[in-house]
Design an enzyme around this catalytic site. Structure first.
Site, PDB file in Angstrom:
ATOM      1  N   ASP A 163     -14.685  -8.779  -6.735  1.00 29.59           N
ATOM      2  CA  ASP A 163     -13.326  -9.047  -6.267  1.00 29.59           C
ATOM      3  C   ASP A 163     -13.208  -9.172  -4.751  1.00 29.59           C
ATOM      4  O   ASP A 163     -12.560  -8.359  -4.104  1.00 29.59           O
ATOM      5  CB  ASP A 163     -12.344  -7.979  -6.793  1.00 29.59           C
ATOM      6  CG  ASP A 163     -10.892  -8.324  -6.460  1.00 29.59           C
ATOM      7  OD1 ASP A 163     -10.637  -9.410  -5.898  1.00 29.59           O
ATOM      8  OD2 ASP A 163     -10.020  -7.500  -6.772  1.00 29.59           O
ATOM      9  N   HIS A 166       4.485 -10.006  -6.936  1.00 30.54           N
ATOM     10  CA  HIS A 166       3.302  -9.150  -7.143  1.00 30.54           C
ATOM     11  C   HIS A 166       3.679  -7.689  -6.915  1.00 30.54           C
ATOM     12  O   HIS A 166       4.267  -7.352  -5.900  1.00 30.54           O
ATOM     13  CB  HIS A 166       2.188  -9.572  -6.170  1.00 30.54           C
ATOM     14  CG  HIS A 166       0.818  -9.082  -6.557  1.00 30.54           C
ATOM     15  ND1 HIS A 166       0.529  -7.754  -6.769  1.00 30.54           N
ATOM     16  CD2 HIS A 166      -0.353  -9.736  -6.771  1.00 30.54           C
ATOM     17  CE1 HIS A 166      -0.747  -7.621  -7.090  1.00 30.54           C
ATOM     18  NE2 HIS A 166      -1.308  -8.830  -7.109  1.00 30.54           N
ATOM     19  N   HIS A 210     -11.179 -13.185  -9.947  1.00 26.49           N
ATOM     20  CA  HIS A 210     -11.402 -12.029 -10.820  1.00 26.49           C
ATOM     21  C   HIS A 210     -12.098 -12.448 -12.117  1.00 26.49           C
ATOM     22  O   HIS A 210     -13.009 -11.757 -12.586  1.00 26.49           O
ATOM     23  CB  HIS A 210     -10.071 -11.348 -11.160  1.00 26.49           C
ATOM     24  CG  HIS A 210      -9.331 -10.832  -9.960  1.00 26.49           C
ATOM     25  ND1 HIS A 210      -8.081 -10.271 -10.045  1.00 26.49           N
ATOM     26  CD2 HIS A 210      -9.666 -10.801  -8.648  1.00 26.49           C
ATOM     27  CE1 HIS A 210      -7.673  -9.926  -8.828  1.00 26.49           C
ATOM     28  NE2 HIS A 210      -8.614 -10.235  -7.967  1.00 26.49           N
ATOM     29  N   GLU A 217      -4.408 -16.947  -2.941  1.00 25.11           N
ATOM     30  CA  GLU A 217      -4.482 -15.616  -2.311  1.00 25.11           C
ATOM     31  C   GLU A 217      -5.769 -15.569  -1.491  1.00 25.11           C
ATOM     32  O   GLU A 217      -6.489 -14.579  -1.482  1.00 25.11           O
ATOM     33  CB  GLU A 217      -4.553 -14.521  -3.378  1.00 25.11           C
ATOM     34  CG  GLU A 217      -3.368 -14.417  -4.295  1.00 25.11           C
ATOM     35  CD  GLU A 217      -3.583 -13.369  -5.384  1.00 25.11           C
ATOM     36  OE1 GLU A 217      -4.669 -13.335  -5.992  1.00 25.11           O
ATOM     37  OE2 GLU A 217      -2.667 -12.573  -5.595  1.00 25.11           O
ATOM     38  N   HIS A 230      -3.543 -17.070 -10.173  1.00 23.17           N
ATOM     39  CA  HIS A 230      -3.948 -16.926  -8.773  1.00 23.17           C
ATOM     40  C   HIS A 230      -5.198 -17.760  -8.563  1.00 23.17           C
ATOM     41  O   HIS A 230      -6.138 -17.665  -9.358  1.00 23.17           O
ATOM     42  CB  HIS A 230      -4.247 -15.464  -8.434  1.00 23.17           C
ATOM     43  CG  HIS A 230      -3.058 -14.567  -8.560  1.00 23.17           C
ATOM     44  ND1 HIS A 230      -3.165 -13.198  -8.667  1.00 23.17           N
ATOM     45  CD2 HIS A 230      -1.730 -14.847  -8.585  1.00 23.17           C
ATOM     46  CE1 HIS A 230      -1.951 -12.677  -8.755  1.00 23.17           C
ATOM     47  NE2 HIS A 230      -1.063 -13.661  -8.707  1.00 23.17           N
ATOM     48  N   HIS A 232     -12.063 -12.288  -2.327  1.00 19.48           N
ATOM     49  CA  HIS A 232     -11.591 -13.673  -2.345  1.00 19.48           C
ATOM     50  C   HIS A 232     -12.189 -14.476  -1.194  1.00 19.48           C
ATOM     51  O   HIS A 232     -12.297 -13.970  -0.080  1.00 19.48           O
ATOM     52  CB  HIS A 232     -10.065 -13.722  -2.212  1.00 19.48           C
ATOM     53  CG  HIS A 232      -9.336 -12.952  -3.274  1.00 19.48           C
ATOM     54  ND1 HIS A 232      -7.967 -12.914  -3.370  1.00 19.48           N
ATOM     55  CD2 HIS A 232      -9.789 -12.191  -4.301  1.00 19.48           C
ATOM     56  CE1 HIS A 232      -7.610 -12.178  -4.404  1.00 19.48           C
ATOM     57  NE2 HIS A 232      -8.700 -11.710  -4.975  1.00 19.48           N
ATOM     58  N   ASP A 253      -6.581 -14.843 -12.594  1.00 20.96           N
ATOM     59  CA  ASP A 253      -7.003 -14.892 -11.195  1.00 20.96           C
ATOM     60  C   ASP A 253      -8.412 -15.475 -11.226  1.00 20.96           C
ATOM     61  O   ASP A 253      -9.319 -14.870 -11.813  1.00 20.96           O
ATOM     62  CB  ASP A 253      -6.989 -13.484 -10.575  1.00 20.96           C
ATOM     63  CG  ASP A 253      -7.338 -13.498  -9.093  1.00 20.96           C
ATOM     64  OD1 ASP A 253      -8.403 -14.060  -8.749  1.00 20.96           O
ATOM     65  OD2 ASP A 253      -6.574 -12.946  -8.283  1.00 20.96           O
ATOM     66  N   ARG A 284       0.826  -1.213   0.000  1.00 17.48           N
ATOM     67  CA  ARG A 284       0.000   0.000   0.000  1.00 17.48           C
ATOM     68  C   ARG A 284       0.859   1.261   0.000  1.00 17.48           C
ATOM     69  O   ARG A 284       0.360   2.362   0.209  1.00 17.48           O
ATOM     70  CB  ARG A 284      -0.956   0.003   1.194  1.00 17.48           C
ATOM     71  CG  ARG A 284      -1.700  -1.317   1.303  1.00 17.48           C
ATOM     72  CD  ARG A 284      -3.186  -1.162   1.553  1.00 17.48           C
ATOM     73  NE  ARG A 284      -3.822  -2.476   1.533  1.00 17.48           N
ATOM     74  CZ  ARG A 284      -4.576  -2.930   0.519  1.00 17.48           C
ATOM     75  NH1 ARG A 284      -4.813  -2.179  -0.519  1.00 17.48           N
ATOM     76  NH2 ARG A 284      -5.105  -4.125   0.581  1.00 17.48           N
ATOM     77  N   GLU A 316      -2.489  -8.933 -14.817  1.00 16.52           N
ATOM     78  CA  GLU A 316      -3.463  -9.762 -14.100  1.00 16.52           C
ATOM     79  C   GLU A 316      -4.867  -9.489 -14.629  1.00 16.52           C
ATOM     80  O   GLU A 316      -5.244  -8.342 -14.872  1.00 16.52           O
ATOM     81  CB  GLU A 316      -3.390  -9.473 -12.584  1.00 16.52           C
ATOM     82  CG  GLU A 316      -4.326 -10.350 -11.772  1.00 16.52           C
ATOM     83  CD  GLU A 316      -4.047 -10.306 -10.268  1.00 16.52           C
ATOM     84  OE1 GLU A 316      -2.989  -9.782  -9.859  1.00 16.52           O
ATOM     85  OE2 GLU A 316      -4.913 -10.793  -9.507  1.00 16.52           O
ATOM     86  N   HIS A 372      -1.514  -5.317 -11.487  1.00 15.02           N
ATOM     87  CA  HIS A 372      -2.863  -4.949 -11.894  1.00 15.02           C
ATOM     88  C   HIS A 372      -2.704  -3.865 -12.954  1.00 15.02           C
ATOM     89  O   HIS A 372      -2.072  -2.846 -12.663  1.00 15.02           O
ATOM     90  CB  HIS A 372      -3.660  -4.426 -10.705  1.00 15.02           C
ATOM     91  CG  HIS A 372      -3.855  -5.448  -9.622  1.00 15.02           C
ATOM     92  ND1 HIS A 372      -4.536  -5.191  -8.462  1.00 15.02           N
ATOM     93  CD2 HIS A 372      -3.457  -6.740  -9.536  1.00 15.02           C
ATOM     94  CE1 HIS A 372      -4.548  -6.280  -7.708  1.00 15.02           C
ATOM     95  NE2 HIS A 372      -3.892  -7.229  -8.334  1.00 15.02           N
ATOM     96  N   TYR A 409      -0.109  -2.470  -4.841  1.00 18.33           N
ATOM     97  CA  TYR A 409      -1.411  -1.975  -5.327  1.00 18.33           C
ATOM     98  C   TYR A 409      -1.345  -0.505  -5.719  1.00 18.33           C
ATOM     99  O   TYR A 409      -2.188  -0.020  -6.461  1.00 18.33           O
ATOM    100  CB  TYR A 409      -2.486  -2.155  -4.246  1.00 18.33           C
ATOM    101  CG  TYR A 409      -2.749  -3.594  -3.879  1.00 18.33           C
ATOM    102  CD1 TYR A 409      -2.985  -4.542  -4.863  1.00 18.33           C
ATOM    103  CD2 TYR A 409      -2.767  -4.003  -2.547  1.00 18.33           C
ATOM    104  CE1 TYR A 409      -3.232  -5.857  -4.539  1.00 18.33           C
ATOM    105  CE2 TYR A 409      -3.024  -5.319  -2.207  1.00 18.33           C
ATOM    106  CZ  TYR A 409      -3.253  -6.245  -3.199  1.00 18.33           C
ATOM    107  OH  TYR A 409      -3.502  -7.545  -2.869  1.00 18.33           O
TER     108      TYR A 409
HETATM  109 ZN    ZN Z   1      -8.413  -9.890  -6.055  1.00 17.89          ZN
HETATM  110 FE    FE Z   2      -4.845 -12.006  -7.775  1.00 14.57          FE
HETATM  111 FE    FE Z   3      -3.446  -9.206  -7.705  1.00  6.32          FE
END
Ligand code: ZN
Ligand code: FE
Ligand code: FE
Length: 278
Positions: free
Chosen positions: A224, A67, A179, A256, A211, A226, A176, A37, A142, A107, A70
């Protein structure tokens, strides 16, 4: 060989994360290259990476999947954030030269109101500034659920980015399952059809990692969130169908799901048992 692992914390170092992966029965893992973050990255400890490389070899790991944070948004309307994204990508790829063969997924970004076409152009611009043929890392877009102004909600959007990327063999796609399902691709009941559609629009050779998450929300919800394996709308059977699909052979799978490491260990054991491969 079924390469299956989970997203693990590297706060105690890369080698420690590798040890934890071995402990939970994983033979791949994912990790954030920096504070997910924020923007900061820890000082590079080359010795730590060297120990991890040895461990991965000893335990016959498949490729790891790094990864991006974000905060990386290469198609923000704010030019400073686009510049920051470019810098982070360049630095991360430089680091990953210490782990050759690792994938790096990000992303694609949120166009924040500029429209998908403008967003796609910015994403490709970043990739063309940073990707070099001599890099050993393949960078993966992704697939996204399509919440807000997210780019990557459809195979067509991913294709549009890839079409503009010059160094084609350094760009790929990371599926993913949550997703895709939330985005309207039915990986639960028709993974075969999803793969065929991906092959038609993008090309199966671009699919390099996946993922694995169940989804808390119904099909096509663009949400989205999980869920743990078997506790969501995709269901255990759907997930097992993905992992054991012949086209997915050799692809690293990363959980994830909302879990602590022990929970990941249980999911890995469950899925290895159900899939009956490696
Ligand atoms: Zn996600
Ligand atoms: Fe993912
Ligand atoms: Fe991701």
């Amino acid at each position: 060989m079924l390469y299956l692992g989970a997203h693990l914390s590297v706060s105690k170092g890369m080698y420690a994360a590798g040890r934890q992966a071995v402990d939970i029965g994983a033979n791949t893992f994912a990790f954030f290259t920096r504070n997910p973050r924020g923007a900061g990255a820890k000082a590079l400890d080359t010795e730590d990476y060297a120990r991890l490389r040895e461990l991965l070899q000893e335990h016959r790991f498949g490729p790891l999947v790094a990864h991006a944070p974000y905060t990386m948004n290469p198609c923000s309307a704010n030019p400073q954030l686009r510049e920051l994204a470019t810098t982070m990508l360049a630095e991360d790829l430089e680091r990953l030269e210490l782990l050759p063969g690792t994938f790096y997924n990000f992303h694609p970004g949120s166009h924040t109101g500029q429209g998908a076409e403008a967003g796609i152009a910015f994403i490709a611009e970043m990739l063309n500034r940073v990707l070099k043929p001599e890099q050993s890392t393949v960078v993966l877009l992704e697939t996204m659920a399509g919440k807000g102004s997210e780019i990557g909600r459809s195979f067509e959007e991913l294709r549009a980015i890839i079409d503009r990327v010059e160094v084609k063999d350094r760009i790929g796609v990371c599926f993913d399952s949550c997703h895709l399902f939330d985005g309207g691709y039915d990986v639960a009941k028709d993974f075969d059809g999803v793969l065929r559609e991906f092959d038609r629009v993008v090309g199966l050779d671009k699919l390099r990692a996946m993922h694995i998450n169940d989804s808390m929300n119904p099909f096509g919800s663009h949400k989205d969130r999980h869920a743990r394996i078997g506790e969501g709308s995709i269901g255990l059977e759907g997930i097992v169908g993905i992992l054991s699909h012949p086209v997915m052979k050799g692809i690293p799978f990363v959980l994830e799901t909302p879990n602590e490491p022990e929970g990941y260990g249980e999911e890995i054991a469950l899925l290895r048992g159900q899939c009956g491969i490696g």
